[in-house]
Design a protein around this motif. Structure first.
Motif, mmCIF file in Angstrom:
data_model
loop_
_atom_site.group_PDB
_atom_site.id
_atom_site.type_symbol
_atom_site.label_atom_id
_atom_site.label_comp_id
_atom_site.label_asym_id
_atom_site.label_seq_id
_atom_site.Cartn_x
_atom_site.Cartn_y
_atom_site.Cartn_z
ATOM 1 N N UNK A 180 -23.198 4.284 0.321
ATOM 2 C CA UNK A 180 -23.904 4.814 -0.835
ATOM 3 C C UNK A 180 -24.989 5.813 -0.475
ATOM 4 N N UNK A 181 -25.320 5.902 0.805
ATOM 5 C CA UNK A 181 -26.340 6.856 1.255
ATOM 6 C C UNK A 181 -25.744 7.779 2.307
ATOM 7 N N UNK A 182 -25.589 7.266 3.528
ATOM 8 C CA UNK A 182 -24.995 8.076 4.598
ATOM 9 C C UNK A 182 -23.490 8.216 4.413
ATOM 10 N N UNK A 183 -22.881 7.257 3.739
ATOM 11 C CA UNK A 183 -21.433 7.258 3.501
ATOM 12 C C UNK A 183 -21.200 7.067 2.015
ATOM 13 N N UNK A 186 -14.841 11.373 1.149
ATOM 14 C CA UNK A 186 -16.015 10.617 1.582
ATOM 15 C C UNK A 186 -17.012 11.588 2.198
ATOM 16 N N UNK A 187 -18.200 11.667 1.608
ATOM 17 C CA UNK A 187 -19.253 12.550 2.113
ATOM 18 C C UNK A 187 -20.117 11.789 3.116
ATOM 19 N N UNK A 188 -20.341 12.399 4.277
ATOM 20 C CA UNK A 188 -21.127 11.780 5.334
ATOM 21 C C UNK A 188 -22.425 12.546 5.545
ATOM 22 N N UNK A 189 -23.519 11.808 5.752
ATOM 23 C CA UNK A 189 -24.788 12.403 6.144
ATOM 24 C C UNK A 189 -25.073 11.988 7.593
ATOM 25 N N UNK A 190 -25.317 12.958 8.438
ATOM 26 C CA UNK A 190 -25.482 12.720 9.873
ATOM 27 C C UNK A 190 -26.937 12.892 10.292
ATOM 28 N N UNK A 191 -27.344 12.174 11.318
ATOM 29 C CA UNK A 191 -28.713 12.345 11.807
ATOM 30 C C UNK A 191 -28.759 13.265 13.021
ATOM 31 N N UNK A 240 -22.612 6.113 15.828
ATOM 32 C CA UNK A 240 -22.156 5.499 14.588
ATOM 33 C C UNK A 240 -20.965 6.218 13.995
ATOM 34 N N UNK A 241 -20.972 7.553 14.066
ATOM 35 C CA UNK A 241 -19.845 8.326 13.558
ATOM 36 C C UNK A 241 -18.584 8.019 14.353
ATOM 37 N N UNK A 242 -18.707 7.927 15.674
ATOM 38 C CA UNK A 242 -17.547 7.616 16.511
ATOM 39 C C UNK A 242 -16.932 6.281 16.112
ATOM 40 N N UNK A 243 -17.761 5.239 16.000
ATOM 41 C CA UNK A 243 -17.245 3.916 15.688
ATOM 42 C C UNK A 243 -16.769 3.818 14.243
ATOM 43 N N UNK A 244 -17.396 4.567 13.345
ATOM 44 C CA UNK A 244 -16.949 4.589 11.954
ATOM 45 C C UNK A 244 -15.550 5.191 11.862
ATOM 46 N N UNK A 269 -6.266 11.662 11.063
ATOM 47 C CA UNK A 269 -5.962 11.184 9.715
ATOM 48 C C UNK A 269 -7.208 10.582 9.068
ATOM 49 N N UNK A 270 -7.962 9.815 9.837
ATOM 50 C CA UNK A 270 -9.172 9.189 9.307
ATOM 51 C C UNK A 270 -10.207 10.223 8.911
ATOM 52 N N UNK A 271 -10.275 11.318 9.657
ATOM 53 C CA UNK A 271 -11.245 12.367 9.369
ATOM 54 C C UNK A 271 -10.791 13.297 8.255
ATOM 55 N N UNK A 272 -9.531 13.167 7.854
ATOM 56 C CA UNK A 272 -8.943 14.117 6.920
ATOM 57 C C UNK A 272 -9.607 14.181 5.565
ATOM 58 N N UNK A 273 -10.227 13.085 5.124
ATOM 59 C CA UNK A 273 -10.873 13.102 3.807
ATOM 60 C C UNK A 273 -12.391 13.001 3.907
ATOM 61 N N UNK A 274 -12.936 13.322 5.074
ATOM 62 C CA UNK A 274 -14.379 13.248 5.281
ATOM 63 C C UNK A 274 -15.020 14.635 5.146
ATOM 64 N N UNK A 275 -16.181 14.669 4.500
ATOM 65 C CA UNK A 275 -16.903 15.903 4.244
ATOM 66 C C UNK A 275 -18.292 15.805 4.868
#
Length: 412
Positions: free
Chosen positions: A94-97, A106-111, A144-148, A177-183
């Motif tokens: 709900x925040x970073x993901x 799925x929108x991602x916020x990275x640090x 965290x991004x790697x393990x996610x 494939x997992x990254x295919x719908x990530x923004x």
């Protein structure tokens, strides 16, 4: 067959009053209609079903679990996932993901940054800091991004039929494939993500051409600005170079990545636990994720780096005790889900893995490694007493694992 699959065909969905699985004639058409009519298929792994949604990805359609509902599915269901708090993911949802069931994105916020400028390169000192301390704001760290992505790719799930089939080609395909719908920052993550193809001497020139074409987008402009790319691969070694150091990735053996002395020093300090585990034996793979830039000479330079050890089966582990547990699970041909610590919450006692083949007996496997303090039962009070198995390392060898019960997906 050079692939391992999650037996996704086991999943049965109720769509428009009829039940389908991947092998049912008309499945693809039914899923496409559900997407067009904004219907929510129900996964029938549990009585009454569990609501899912249809996302359009890469020109096709895929049924996905609703956000934060993985633990509502049966353990043997491909959609099953432990509660988000088990991996620390709950604090990021709900925040970073932010997953949108309507668009399937799925929108991602990275640090960490995927852009660069002369000022940023001169002032920012964030390399490897994500492994030294947990992030103080709700954003995904590099590790965290790697393990996610690893979890999203299904690479934390294991069953006996996967043995000998989880090659790098499979790992790469699943990650992409997992990254295919990530923004990220309004742009597709795939635009920045470099996951190298399996290396082949015979295909070296073709691989090099495709790699150079992808890296071209990160070339600096006349003002010195540009983009950073993300690298995910298996680290082979970090060795001295003529000036500074260089990292060699197993899947890109013909192209070294530059590491300056300052970054190398911080890697040596902040990543010592991971490096020590890696050095202890040849049966550890070192997964690496890095941001890197391309210099005017075309040579890649790593800006930030994170590491995550894994077993030979590409299952992430945190220490030698988890390694021992996972190796035993694999040797005993168990089906399980390894819990990746996407957002670490300190050294408290948390679930290391969940068994998927004994739903009616203890299935949460925990490892108590803190010999300095007596075990505190309150540390696992969120787990039902009859659903947890704990290895108290200080008390001796690992006890027998809960017995397998031949789990099967329940339909209807």
């Amino acid at each position: 067959m050079d692939d391992d699959r999650d037996a996704a065909g086991q999943a049965v969905y109720e769509i428009g009053g009829q039940q389908y699985d991947l092998t049912t004639p008309g499945y693809s058409e039914a899923v496409a209609r559900a997407h067009a009519m904004q219907q929510r298929p129900r996964c029938m792994c549990m009585p009454g079903g569990v609501e899912t949604y249809v996302a359009r990805l890469s020109g096709g359609y895929v049924v996905k679990r609703m956000p934060d509902t993985g633990d509502q599915h049966a353990p043997s269901c491909p959609h099953f996932e432990v509660a988000a708090d088990a991996s620390g993911l709950g604090a990021l949802l709900g925040t970073a993901i932010r997953e949108d069931p309507v668009t399937g994105l799925t929108a991602l916020k990275l640090d960490f940054s995927l852009s660069r400028s002369p000022q940023r390169l001169a002032s920012r000192d964030t390399s490897v800091r994500a492994l030294a301390t947990a992030p103080s704001c709700p954003r995904l760290s590099l590790r965290g991004l790697l393990l996610y992505l690893w979890e999203q790719a299904g690479l934390t799930r294991w069953q006996p039929s996967f043995a000998g089939k989880r090659s790098w080609a499979t790992v790469r395909r699943r990650l992409l494939q997992a990254a295919g719908n990530k923004i990220v920052g309004g742009r597709p993550l795939l635009d920045r993500l470099f996951v190298p193809e399996p290396f082949s001497v015979e295909q070296r020139e073709a691989l090099g051409r495709r790699r150079a074409a992808f890296w071209a987008m990160a070339a600096p402009n006349s003002a010195g600005s540009g983009q950073r790319l993300l690298l995910i691969g298996e680290l082979k070694e970090i060795v001295p170079a003529r000036c500074g150091f260089k990292a060699i990735v197993k899947q890109v053996p013909d192209q070294a990545f530059v590491i300056d002395e300052h970054l190398y020093g911080r890697i040596s300090r902040c990543l010592q636990p991971e490096i020590s585990l890696w050095n202890a034996g040849d049966d550890i793979r070192m997964m690496s994720i890095a941001t890197f830039s391309i210099g005017a000479s075309g040579v890649p330079t790593i800006v930030e780096l994170a590491l995550a050890p894994a077993t030979r089966e590409w299952i992430p582990i945190n220490d030698a005790f988890e390694q021992h547990l996972v190796e035993r699970l694999v040797a005993e041909r168990r089906s399980f889900l390894k819990i990746a610590r996407i957002n670490p919450r300190g050294r408290g006692l948390i679930t290391s893995a969940t068994l998927l083949d004994c739903p009616d007996s203890p299935s949460n496997l925990l490892v108590d490694v803190n010999a300095d303090q007596p075990f505190n039962p309150d540390a696992t009070q969120e787990l039902k007493p009859d659903r947890k198995w704990i290895w108290h390392v200080a008390e001796g060898p690992m006890a027998a694992l809960p017995q397998r019960q031949g789990a099967s997906v329940r339909h209807g």
